[in-house]
Design a protein around this motif. Structure first.
Motif, mmCIF file in Angstrom:
data_model
loop_
_atom_site.group_PDB
_atom_site.id
_atom_site.type_symbol
_atom_site.label_atom_id
_atom_site.label_comp_id
_atom_site.label_asym_id
_atom_site.label_seq_id
_atom_site.Cartn_x
_atom_site.Cartn_y
_atom_site.Cartn_z
ATOM 1 N N ILE A 25 -27.106 -25.866 29.471
ATOM 2 C CA ILE A 25 -27.622 -24.556 29.050
ATOM 3 C C ILE A 25 -27.619 -23.553 30.189
ATOM 4 O O ILE A 25 -27.151 -22.429 30.043
ATOM 5 N N THR A 26 -28.141 -23.962 31.351
ATOM 6 C CA THR A 26 -28.410 -22.939 32.373
ATOM 7 C C THR A 26 -27.171 -22.479 33.131
ATOM 8 O O THR A 26 -27.096 -21.316 33.493
ATOM 9 N N VAL A 27 -26.208 -23.380 33.378
ATOM 10 C CA VAL A 27 -25.091 -22.958 34.219
ATOM 11 C C VAL A 27 -24.266 -21.831 33.577
ATOM 12 O O VAL A 27 -24.079 -20.774 34.183
ATOM 13 N N PRO A 28 -23.800 -22.011 32.320
ATOM 14 C CA PRO A 28 -23.041 -20.904 31.719
ATOM 15 C C PRO A 28 -23.903 -19.664 31.516
ATOM 16 O O PRO A 28 -23.463 -18.540 31.795
ATOM 17 N N LEU A 29 -25.155 -19.893 31.075
ATOM 18 C CA LEU A 29 -26.036 -18.765 30.793
ATOM 19 C C LEU A 29 -26.300 -17.937 32.046
ATOM 20 O O LEU A 29 -26.153 -16.705 32.037
ATOM 21 N N SER A 30 -26.669 -18.621 33.137
ATOM 22 C CA SER A 30 -27.019 -17.859 34.338
ATOM 23 C C SER A 30 -25.801 -17.162 34.915
ATOM 24 O O SER A 30 -25.881 -16.016 35.357
ATOM 25 N N THR A 31 -24.635 -17.849 34.883
ATOM 26 C CA THR A 31 -23.436 -17.203 35.412
ATOM 27 C C THR A 31 -23.074 -15.983 34.571
ATOM 28 O O THR A 31 -22.728 -14.926 35.111
ATOM 29 N N GLY A 32 -23.180 -16.128 33.240
ATOM 30 C CA GLY A 32 -22.863 -15.006 32.357
ATOM 31 C C GLY A 32 -23.787 -13.826 32.579
ATOM 32 O O GLY A 32 -23.331 -12.688 32.746
ATOM 33 N N MET A 64 -38.338 -24.623 30.910
ATOM 34 C CA MET A 64 -37.570 -25.140 32.038
ATOM 35 C C MET A 64 -36.277 -24.335 32.251
ATOM 36 O O MET A 64 -35.961 -23.914 33.352
ATOM 37 N N CYS A 65 -35.540 -24.126 31.160
ATOM 38 C CA CYS A 65 -34.267 -23.405 31.269
ATOM 39 C C CYS A 65 -34.497 -21.954 31.676
ATOM 40 O O CYS A 65 -33.806 -21.422 32.548
ATOM 41 N N PHE A 66 -35.497 -21.342 31.053
ATOM 42 C CA PHE A 66 -35.787 -19.946 31.364
ATOM 43 C C PHE A 66 -36.116 -19.801 32.843
ATOM 44 O O PHE A 66 -35.580 -18.932 33.538
ATOM 45 N N TYR A 67 -36.963 -20.698 33.330
ATOM 46 C CA TYR A 67 -37.357 -20.625 34.732
ATOM 47 C C TYR A 67 -36.164 -20.862 35.649
ATOM 48 O O TYR A 67 -35.993 -20.167 36.658
ATOM 49 N N THR A 68 -35.320 -21.832 35.284
ATOM 50 C CA THR A 68 -34.153 -22.122 36.127
ATOM 51 C C THR A 68 -33.236 -20.908 36.207
ATOM 52 O O THR A 68 -32.789 -20.529 37.290
ATOM 53 N N VAL A 69 -32.958 -20.306 35.052
ATOM 54 C CA VAL A 69 -32.109 -19.114 35.065
ATOM 55 C C VAL A 69 -32.737 -18.035 35.921
ATOM 56 O O VAL A 69 -32.087 -17.413 36.760
ATOM 57 N N TRP A 70 -34.032 -17.843 35.745
ATOM 58 C CA TRP A 70 -34.758 -16.816 36.491
ATOM 59 C C TRP A 70 -34.611 -17.032 37.995
ATOM 60 O O TRP A 70 -34.451 -16.088 38.756
ATOM 61 N N ILE A 71 -34.650 -18.312 38.392
ATOM 62 C CA ILE A 71 -34.686 -18.592 39.827
ATOM 63 C C ILE A 71 -33.287 -18.613 40.448
ATOM 64 O O ILE A 71 -33.126 -18.328 41.626
ATOM 65 N N VAL A 72 -32.229 -18.931 39.670
ATOM 66 C CA VAL A 72 -30.897 -19.007 40.293
ATOM 67 C C VAL A 72 -30.144 -17.685 40.220
ATOM 68 O O VAL A 72 -29.159 -17.504 40.933
ATOM 69 N N LEU A 125 -19.331 -20.137 42.054
ATOM 70 C CA LEU A 125 -20.683 -20.131 41.498
ATOM 71 C C LEU A 125 -20.868 -21.223 40.452
ATOM 72 O O LEU A 125 -21.921 -21.856 40.375
ATOM 73 N N ILE A 126 -19.825 -21.439 39.636
ATOM 74 C CA ILE A 126 -19.946 -22.479 38.612
ATOM 75 C C ILE A 126 -20.062 -23.852 39.264
ATOM 76 O O ILE A 126 -20.928 -24.659 38.910
ATOM 77 N N ILE A 127 -19.213 -24.079 40.275
ATOM 78 C CA ILE A 127 -19.238 -25.388 40.938
ATOM 79 C C ILE A 127 -20.589 -25.627 41.610
ATOM 80 O O ILE A 127 -21.245 -26.643 41.392
ATOM 81 N N THR A 128 -21.017 -24.649 42.434
ATOM 82 C CA THR A 128 -22.304 -24.839 43.107
ATOM 83 C C THR A 128 -23.444 -24.833 42.095
ATOM 84 O O THR A 128 -24.455 -25.493 42.297
ATOM 85 N N GLY A 129 -23.258 -24.093 40.993
ATOM 86 C CA GLY A 129 -24.289 -24.070 39.956
ATOM 87 C C GLY A 129 -24.478 -25.442 39.335
ATOM 88 O O GLY A 129 -25.598 -25.909 39.152
ATOM 89 N N PHE A 130 -23.370 -26.109 39.029
ATOM 90 C CA PHE A 130 -23.448 -27.462 38.492
ATOM 91 C C PHE A 130 -24.167 -28.383 39.469
ATOM 92 O O PHE A 130 -25.085 -29.110 39.096
ATOM 93 N N ILE A 131 -23.718 -28.331 40.738
ATOM 94 C CA ILE A 131 -24.327 -29.211 41.736
ATOM 95 C C ILE A 131 -25.826 -28.926 41.837
ATOM 96 O O ILE A 131 -26.653 -29.835 41.845
#
Lengths: 297, 241
Positions: free
Chosen positions: A76-83, A161-169, A218-224
């Motif tokens: 959920i968070t990686v595509p969402l936050s990058t987008g 959890m997802c909302f907070y993760t997006v917010w923080i990254v 960003l996607i690669i480091t986002g996944f990691i």
């Protein structure tokens, strides 16, 4: 001649030394731990070698729950936050005024302590007998049912959890993307404008290819990064993640090592190596895809 | 002729209108997210000046307070030795960042400017290390530090946090962008590598070095897992413990 060839290694010596001691050596060591069966931390003995630790971890329902949580979080968070980061950076880039102000505001979460903000999020989303919590008030305002986001149903906890993760990254991604956008050659845009190219077409044909290396970075480091989520979860759901059903893989490793149920370095190592295998696989896939899709000049 | 003229005006007007709509949408969306970003901070400050009773008595949380108090700050500093934790965090952050900068600058310089056998191979190995999650090595580092008898010491806290391949990579890219001619000119003048590094490269790449420093300081300030593992005596607790 001899001193000349030695000199580069002298410059590199500190880095190599620290990396070997605290990155390479541990990697071997973790592997050794993970195949030692029945390891006892106090007496430093073990009963044999084999893959029992792996099978134990893979059959542990807490671990499976942790894997599930982590995967949902990542997907959920990686595509969402990058987008979102891409949208915000594009918006920022087109602003004539107030760009610096917005940029500063968006960067704020990066500078703050994850734990402190996590606690604030917990309070905002929490529903106790004494207080509804701010988010629930908002839901009421729009005519919805109140939900306990911290101790309530699984999807609600996952949402927080997802909302907070997006917010923080987001801040880091916005930072990288805005600088990437700023470095795109302006002549390309001028040429496109002269040709009367539409906005969407400009985005797909010029902007996206030009910043694709950064997006993939960003996607690669986002996944990691998302696979390594731990301290954010602790901040919101407290230390006892297994009880909350919100543990992550790293949280599982940590608990096995040091938590209340801890003292099992073998299981922790096995779990950590499984995580490494997952991350490595996904990174390799990412790299393969990026080689096909990314435009390098 | 005249119809054509108005046509042009019309086109211009629609184009301007469209531009305006885009701008408004952008501003609204950005402001929306800015509010989401700012709200938790506002909440934190607000709660910190509310008295405990007032905070607990609110069934419906209030977005403002009529009786702000600084008592909570006093309590925070007296209930736990927060001042001491702050001091610990500052010591830890400053020392780690300084050593990290030195190690990183030297390594990046070697990769960017010096020629030696196996440079590319070594650099690839460095990059591979970037992929290893920190949590994987934390177990062994914990054992290593414990065996060295460095638990509950600053040395134990600092040592594993020093190197970061990510920053070496970033700085190396930056060093390589500095024109080769400067290096050759310095060589002709008989400048030593070390002097070239400190007098030419570092001043030119100052923005990146500042960025790295800021990022590392933030990272240290926020680090949680490792300090929590390695310290169990309150004398060495950091703020986040």
């Amino acid at each position: 001649m001899n001193t000349r060839s030695l000199k580069p290694w002298l410059y590199l010596l500190p880095a190599i030394l620290f990396l070997t001691a605290f990155m390479v050596y541990p990697l071997f060591d973790v592997f050794v731990y993970s195949v030692e069966e029945g390891y006892n931390f106090a007496s430093q003995t073990y009963s044999g070698t084999g893959i029992y630790n792996y099978s134990y971890v893979l059959h542990d329902q807490y671990f499976l729950q942790a894997v599930k949580n982590t995967f949902i979080l990542v997907i959920i968070t990686v595509p969402l936050s990058t987008g979102i980061a891409l949208l915000i950076s594009l918006g920022l880039n087109s602003l004539p005024k107030l760009k610096d102000l917005y940029q500063t505001i968006f960067f704020l979460p990066y500078v703050t302590n994850t734990l402190a903000v996590g606690l604030v999020f917990m309070i905002l989303f929490k529903k106790t007998p004494y207080s509804e919590g701010f988010v629930n008030l908002l839901i009421h305002f729009f005519g919805g049912e109140s939900v306990d986001f911290i101790e309530g149903p699984y999807w609600a906890k996952m949402f927080v959890m997802c909302f907070y993760t997006v917010w923080i990254v987001l801040p880091f991604k916005i930072l990288i993307l805005t600088s990437a956008l700023a470095s795109v050659d302006q002549d390309l845009y001028k040429a496109a404008k002269v040709d009367g190219t539409s906005r969407l077409r400009i985005f797909y044909k010029i902007t996206l290819p030009m910043i694709s290396p950064m997006i993939f970075y960003l996607i690669i480091t986002g996944f990691i990064g998302a696979f390594k989520a731990y301290s954010d979860v602790v901040a919101i759901f407290g230390v006892n993640l297994n009880a909350a059903g919100m543990n992550t893989i790293v949280g599982y490793v940590y608990d096995m090592l040091y938590g209340d149920s801890g003292g099992y370095p073998s299981f922790a190592s096995a779990a950590a190596l499984i995580l490494f295998a997952i991350v490595l696989t996904i990174t390799c896939i990412n790299l393969l895809v990026s080689r096909k899709k990314v435009y390098y000049d | 002729m005249s119809t054509k003229n108005t046509d042009f005006k019309n086109i211009e007007r629609t184009a301007k209108n469209r531009e305006k709509t885009w701008k408004i949408i952008t501003y609204v969306l950005l402001t929306f997210w800015a509010l989401i970003v700012l709200f938790p901070f506002y909440w934190m400050v607000l709660t910190s000046v509310k008295s405990y009773g007032a905070y607990n008595a609110e069934y419906i949380p209030q977005l403002y307070t009529l009786a702000p108090t600084l008592q909570n700050y006093v309590d925070a500093f007296t209930a736990v030795p927060l001042a001491k934790y702050f001091l610990n965090t500052i010591i830890f952050t400053v020392i780690t960042t300084l050593i990290m900068l030195m190690v990183t600058v030297f390594a990046a310089f070697a990769f960017a400017r010096l020629e030696f056998r196996g440079r590319n191979l070594l650099f690839t190995l460095f990059l591979a290390l970037m992929m290893i999650p920190n949590e994987l090595v934390i177990i062994t580092n914990f054992v290593t530090i414990t065996n060295l008898g460095l638990r509950n010491t600053f040395t134990g806290l600092i040592l594993p946090s020093i190197t970061s391949v990510f920053y070496i990579y970033l700085l190396k890219e930056n060093f390589e962008q500095v024109p080769d001619e400067l290096y050759k000119a310095a060589k002709v003048d008989g400048t030593s590598d070390l002097k070239y590094l400190f007098k030419v490269l570092i001043p030119i790449c100052q923005p990146t070095i500042v960025t790295i420093t800021i990022l590392k300081v933030i990272e240290c300030w926020n680090s949680y897992v490792w300090p929590r593992l390695i310290t169990d005596s309150p004398t060495y607790f950091l703020v986040s413990n």
